[in-house]
Scaffold this motif. Sequence first.
Motif, PDB file in Angstrom:
ATOM      1  N   VAL A  72       0.938  -1.187  -0.090  1.00  0.00           N
ATOM      2  CA  VAL A  72      -0.088   0.058  -0.182  1.00  0.00           C
ATOM      3  C   VAL A  72       0.866   1.227   0.230  1.00  0.00           C
ATOM      4  CG1 VAL A  72      -1.609   1.412   1.383  1.00  0.00           C
ATOM      5  CG2 VAL A  72      -2.036  -0.984   1.026  1.00  0.00           C
ATOM      6  N   GLY A  73       1.919   1.201   0.458  1.00  0.00           N
ATOM      7  CA  GLY A  73       2.837   2.485   0.745  1.00  0.00           C
ATOM      8  C   GLY A  73       3.497   2.590  -0.541  1.00  0.00           C
ATOM      9  N   ILE A  74       3.937   1.506  -1.348  1.00  0.00           N
ATOM     10  CA  ILE A  74       4.412   1.783  -2.703  1.00  0.00           C
ATOM     11  C   ILE A  74       3.430   2.309  -3.343  1.00  0.00           C
ATOM     12  CG2 ILE A  74       5.430   0.494  -4.653  1.00  0.00           C
ATOM     13  CD1 ILE A  74       6.874  -1.447  -2.649  1.00  0.00           C
ATOM     14  N   TRP A  75       2.308   1.865  -3.684  1.00  0.00           N
ATOM     15  CA  TRP A  75       1.161   1.925  -4.555  1.00  0.00           C
ATOM     16  C   TRP A  75       0.693   3.428  -4.236  1.00  0.00           C
ATOM     17  CZ3 TRP A  75      -4.556   0.537  -4.254  1.00  0.00           C
ATOM     18  CH2 TRP A  75      -5.276   0.678  -5.311  1.00  0.00           C
ATOM     19  N   ILE A  76       0.397   3.875  -3.042  1.00  0.00           N
ATOM     20  CA  ILE A  76      -0.088   5.234  -2.802  1.00  0.00           C
ATOM     21  C   ILE A  76       1.130   6.132  -3.336  1.00  0.00           C
ATOM     22  CG2 ILE A  76      -0.536   6.743  -1.036  1.00  0.00           C
ATOM     23  CD1 ILE A  76      -2.133   4.681   0.493  1.00  0.00           C
ATOM     24  N   THR A  77       2.218   5.917  -2.872  1.00  0.00           N
ATOM     25  CA  THR A  77       3.439   6.874  -3.320  1.00  0.00           C
ATOM     26  C   THR A  77       3.406   7.041  -4.859  1.00  0.00           C
ATOM     27  OG1 THR A  77       4.633   6.205  -1.519  1.00  0.00           O
ATOM     28  CG2 THR A  77       5.865   7.374  -3.044  1.00  0.00           C
ATOM     29  N   ARG A  78       3.623   5.910  -5.672  1.00  0.00           N
ATOM     30  CA  ARG A  78       3.394   6.019  -6.928  1.00  0.00           C
ATOM     31  C   ARG A  78       2.264   6.739  -7.581  1.00  0.00           C
ATOM     32  NH1 ARG A  78       4.333   0.171  -9.723  1.00  0.00           N
ATOM     33  NH2 ARG A  78       4.668   1.794 -11.564  1.00  0.00           N
ATOM     34  N   TRP A  79       1.083   6.716  -6.957  1.00  0.00           N
ATOM     35  CA  TRP A  79      -0.172   7.388  -7.458  1.00  0.00           C
ATOM     36  C   TRP A  79       0.077   8.865  -6.989  1.00  0.00           C
ATOM     37  CZ3 TRP A  79      -3.078   6.903 -11.167  1.00  0.00           C
ATOM     38  CH2 TRP A  79      -3.399   5.648 -11.541  1.00  0.00           C
ATOM     39  N   ALA A  80       0.801   9.063  -5.775  1.00  0.00           N
ATOM     40  CA  ALA A  80       1.045  10.508  -5.644  1.00  0.00           C
ATOM     41  C   ALA A  80       1.878  11.075  -6.528  1.00  0.00           C
ATOM     42  CB  ALA A  80       1.410  10.581  -4.060  1.00  0.00           C
ATOM     43  N   ILE A  81       2.845  10.619  -6.902  1.00  0.00           N
ATOM     44  CA  ILE A  81       3.844  11.139  -7.820  1.00  0.00           C
ATOM     45  C   ILE A  81       3.260  11.254  -9.269  1.00  0.00           C
ATOM     46  CG2 ILE A  81       5.763  10.249  -9.302  1.00  0.00           C
ATOM     47  CD1 ILE A  81       7.075   8.984  -6.791  1.00  0.00           C
ATOM     48  N   VAL A  82       2.404  10.342  -9.794  1.00  0.00           N
ATOM     49  CA  VAL A  82       1.628  10.683 -10.948  1.00  0.00           C
ATOM     50  C   VAL A  82       0.731  11.933 -10.832  1.00  0.00           C
ATOM     51  CG1 VAL A  82      -0.001   9.748 -12.310  1.00  0.00           C
ATOM     52  CG2 VAL A  82       1.818   8.292 -11.567  1.00  0.00           C
ATOM     53  N   ILE A  83      -0.009  12.102  -9.657  1.00  0.00           N
ATOM     54  CA  ILE A  83      -0.821  13.087  -9.327  1.00  0.00           C
ATOM     55  C   ILE A  83       0.055  14.494  -9.368  1.00  0.00           C
ATOM     56  CG2 ILE A  83      -2.538  14.375  -7.950  1.00  0.00           C
ATOM     57  CD1 ILE A  83      -3.425  11.208  -7.475  1.00  0.00           C
ATOM     58  N   LEU A  84       1.067  14.397  -8.761  1.00  0.00           N
ATOM     59  CA  LEU A  84       1.835  15.692  -8.337  1.00  0.00           C
ATOM     60  C   LEU A  84       2.620  16.157  -9.889  1.00  0.00           C
ATOM     61  CD1 LEU A  84       3.620  15.192  -5.206  1.00  0.00           C
ATOM     62  CD2 LEU A  84       2.015  16.751  -5.659  1.00  0.00           C
ATOM     63  N   VAL A  85       3.009  15.134 -10.487  1.00  0.00           N
ATOM     64  CA  VAL A  85       3.774  15.617 -11.812  1.00  0.00           C
ATOM     65  C   VAL A  85       2.420  16.040 -12.870  1.00  0.00           C
ATOM     66  CG1 VAL A  85       4.697  14.598 -13.794  1.00  0.00           C
ATOM     67  CG2 VAL A  85       5.612  13.894 -11.530  1.00  0.00           C
ATOM     68  N   SER A  86       1.461  15.516 -12.827  1.00  0.00           N
ATOM     69  CA  SER A  86       0.561  15.850 -13.862  1.00  0.00           C
ATOM     70  C   SER A  86      -0.227  17.372 -13.387  1.00  0.00           C
ATOM     71  CB  SER A  86      -0.676  15.008 -13.828  1.00  0.00           C
ATOM     72  OG  SER A  86      -1.362  14.622 -12.737  1.00  0.00           O
ATOM     73  N   ALA A  87       0.052  17.389 -12.014  1.00  0.00           N
ATOM     74  CA  ALA A  87      -0.855  18.947 -11.661  1.00  0.00           C
ATOM     75  C   ALA A  87       0.173  19.919 -11.781  1.00  0.00           C
ATOM     76  CB  ALA A  87      -0.799  18.712 -10.134  1.00  0.00           C
ATOM     77  N   GLN A  88       1.636  19.687 -11.867  1.00  0.00           N
ATOM     78  CA  GLN A  88       2.562  20.529 -12.172  1.00  0.00           C
ATOM     79  C   GLN A  88       2.453  21.038 -13.716  1.00  0.00           C
ATOM     80  OE1 GLN A  88       6.067  19.347 -10.777  1.00  0.00           O
ATOM     81  NE2 GLN A  88       5.818  19.722  -8.937  1.00  0.00           N
TER      82      GLN A  88
END
Length: 95
Positions: A72-88
């Motif tokens: 879960v830690g790996i999965w949430i972090t991967r999605w957070a990175i995708v969301i942060l990069v797409s938001a920028q």
Amino acid sequence: MSSLWLWPFAGGFVGVLNGLTRWRTVSRLSTNAVTRSLVMVLGGMFLRLSLVTGLLMAGLMRGIVPGLLAFVGIWITRWAIVILVSAQQGPGEPC
């Protein structure tokens, strides 16, 4: 019970390392040095898979709950990175 919180944070740490390794690999790709680029991609993939495998094996050796929390830690972090990069980036801009 308090040691269970270690696993999502360890998963998040591995997820961040995974994202940084991918970013570094992609930023250094070159069409002029195809062999070097291929070695970097395959080497980075081996490193990322080794980190994830090692963490999940360590978690699952302690039980199903620590293994799932690490995942879960790996999965949430991967999605957070995708969301942060797409938001920028603005809509429609290439990555």
